[in-house]
Design a protein around this motif. Structure first.
Motif, PDB file in Angstrom:
ATOM      1  N   THR A  57      -1.817  -7.679  -9.166  1.00  0.00           N
ATOM      2  CA  THR A  57      -0.840  -7.144  -8.541  1.00  0.00           C
ATOM      3  C   THR A  57       0.177  -7.826  -7.940  1.00  0.00           C
ATOM      4  OG1 THR A  57      -2.614  -5.325  -8.291  1.00  0.00           O
ATOM      5  CG2 THR A  57      -0.600  -5.040  -6.989  1.00  0.00           C
ATOM      6  N   ALA A  77       0.916  -1.199  -0.051  1.00  0.00           N
ATOM      7  CA  ALA A  77       0.081   0.103   0.023  1.00  0.00           C
ATOM      8  C   ALA A  77       1.005   1.341   0.074  1.00  0.00           C
ATOM      9  CB  ALA A  77      -0.938   0.029   1.267  1.00  0.00           C
ATOM     10  N   SER A 101       3.121  -1.790  -8.963  1.00  0.00           N
ATOM     11  CA  SER A 101       1.913  -2.407  -9.920  1.00  0.00           C
ATOM     12  C   SER A 101       2.300  -3.944 -10.056  1.00  0.00           C
ATOM     13  CB  SER A 101       2.401  -1.958 -11.401  1.00  0.00           C
ATOM     14  OG  SER A 101       3.933  -2.198 -11.836  1.00  0.00           O
ATOM     15  N   GLN A 150       2.761   1.370  -3.681  1.00  0.00           N
ATOM     16  CA  GLN A 150       1.868   1.463  -4.636  1.00  0.00           C
ATOM     17  C   GLN A 150       2.295   0.741  -5.827  1.00  0.00           C
ATOM     18  OE1 GLN A 150      -1.645   2.526  -4.886  1.00  0.00           O
ATOM     19  NE2 GLN A 150      -1.403   2.082  -2.776  1.00  0.00           N
TER      20      GLN A 150
END
Length: 410
Positions: A291, A235, A240, A238
């Motif tokens: 992800t 988190a 990918s 972030q």
């Protein structure tokens, strides 16, 4: 140096992907030697281009034979690597009117027998399935020119030595090529057994080294905080795409469920998954439709994901060499990458083994917001034997008392 300086067929060079326009160090060193027909023990970092290093010269040598017989066998440790090697070599083979076939578990053997009815020049296979087909007489090796053991150290780690010895016993003498990123004693012994005394040893990089462009960080965390720490890191940054490694299949599934619960698009991949699902999941990850991919070491060798930015070890591997291969999934083909490891007290010996193997300091750092409260296991932290005996006596008394109570109520 350019590929054209390596005396390779122009049709082969034209079939290379546009992104492959300059030979890597292992390709520069290995291709000329293999073209001469010599045995090679090649050591190079993960992601350095080993498939083309042996594939290009082996294909060229086969094309000069003008034969429709099986001329080369490439043995790999996993189905995923077999598929990848085949995908890389098939377009090159077609440019020379040669045919590549993949043979591994997870597919009905009857389908493979049916395909082998047509002439095939190169086979990419896992050891067990190849041996089964050879023992049934479906595959013959009498015209074999080259044998390649790709990720040779992993083949030994995974316990394939008996199958490999059985296969080599069925093969004529010929060119033997062993490619690996590490050099355990078991691999040295195998090389001495199956390769000629004039075998050429090639080291493209320092032995057991990691790619310089990988930024490695070792976080010291509580064992019970690893899932939360992983979720926090994903988190925070972030990312990918993140490839996460754990040691056990059940842990992969459990961790995946926690990530999904936290709103992260994740899937688990391990040996208990059906082959069709494994292929689909891996393809989704490669296409950036996932992800996070949580995997056991079924993926630690040979799987290429374009520009994978991050690899995270939630568990350190039991074998130090596996660490090198795990983090080698990132920073491939000259790109940079990040490798993080979440390490608890019980894994400090594994970390020390990794430091010794790689020659890197790899200091422990704390992850902000995750204070380490676990205490290291020591002799002083263990209860004295008499205390354990007292506990057992108390437990026995309770069991007898409970039994007496149940008996009196009948």
């Amino acid at each position: 140096m350019s590929f054209s300086a390596l005396s390779l067929n122009s049709s082969l060079l034209a079939a290379l992907p546009p992104t492959v326009n300059k030979p890597s160090r292992i390709q520069q060193l290995a291709i000329p030697t293999i073209l001469l027909g010599q045995d090679v023990l090649a050591l190079a970092q993960t992601g350095s281009g080993k498939t083309y290093a042996y594939g290009l010269p082996v294909l060229q040598r086969i094309s000069q034979l003008s034969t429709s017989h099986l001329s080369a066998v490439i043995i790999v440790p996993t189905r995923e690597l077999a598929s990848q090697v085949s995908q890389n070599l098939a377009p090159l083979a077609r440019s020379l009117n040669l045919r590549v076939e993949v043979l591994c578990g997870g597919e009905a053997i009857e389908l493979q027998i049916e395909r082998l009815a047509q002439p095939v020049n190169i086979v990419v296979a896992t050891p067990g399935r190849l041996l089964a087909l050879a023992q049934q007489g479906v595959i013959q090796f009498e015209h074999l020119q080259s044998l390649v053991l790709d990720e040779a150290d992993r083949l030994l780690d995974m316990g394939f030595i008996a199958d490999i010895n059985a296969l080599i016993a069925l093969m004529p003498s010929g060119q033997r090529l062993l490619f690996s990123a590490t050099l355990p004693e078991s691999l040295v012994a195998l090389a001495q057994k199956v390769q000629s005394a004039s075998c050429v040893r090639i080291e493209a990089h320092a032995l057991n080294s990691t790619v310089a462009d990988i930024d490695q960080t070792i976080y010291h965390v509580n064992k019970g905080s690893k899932a939360k720490a992983l979720t926090h890191l994903i988190a925070l940054h972030q990312w990918s795409q993140v490839l996460v490694f754990v040691n056990a299949k059940d842990d992969a599934d459990a961790l995946c469920k926690k990530l999904i619960k936290a709103g992260i698009n994740a899937a688990a991949l391990h040996g208990d998954k059906e082959q069709a699902l494994r292929s689909k999941t891996l393809e989704q990850f490669k296409m950036a439709q996932l992800t996070v991919l949580v995997a056991t070491d079924v993926l630690a060798r040979g799987i290429h994901v374009d520009a994978l930015p991050v690899v995270i070890n939630v568990d350190l591997p039991a074998q130090a060499a596996v660490y090198v291969h795990r983090i080698g999934r990132t920073a491939r083909a000259g790109l940079s990458g990040v490798a993080l490891s979440l390490v608890g007290h019980s894994e400090l010996l594994s970390l020390e083994a990794i430091r010794e193997l790689t020659g890197q300091a790899l200091p422990l750092v704390e992850l902000a917001g995750f204070v380490v409260t676990d205490k290291p296991t020591s002799e002083n932290s263990k209860r004295a034997p008499r205390d354990k005996q007292a506990n057992r006596r108390t437990a026995n008394k309770r069991s007898i008392s409970d039994f007496a109570k149940r008996k009196s109520t009948r």
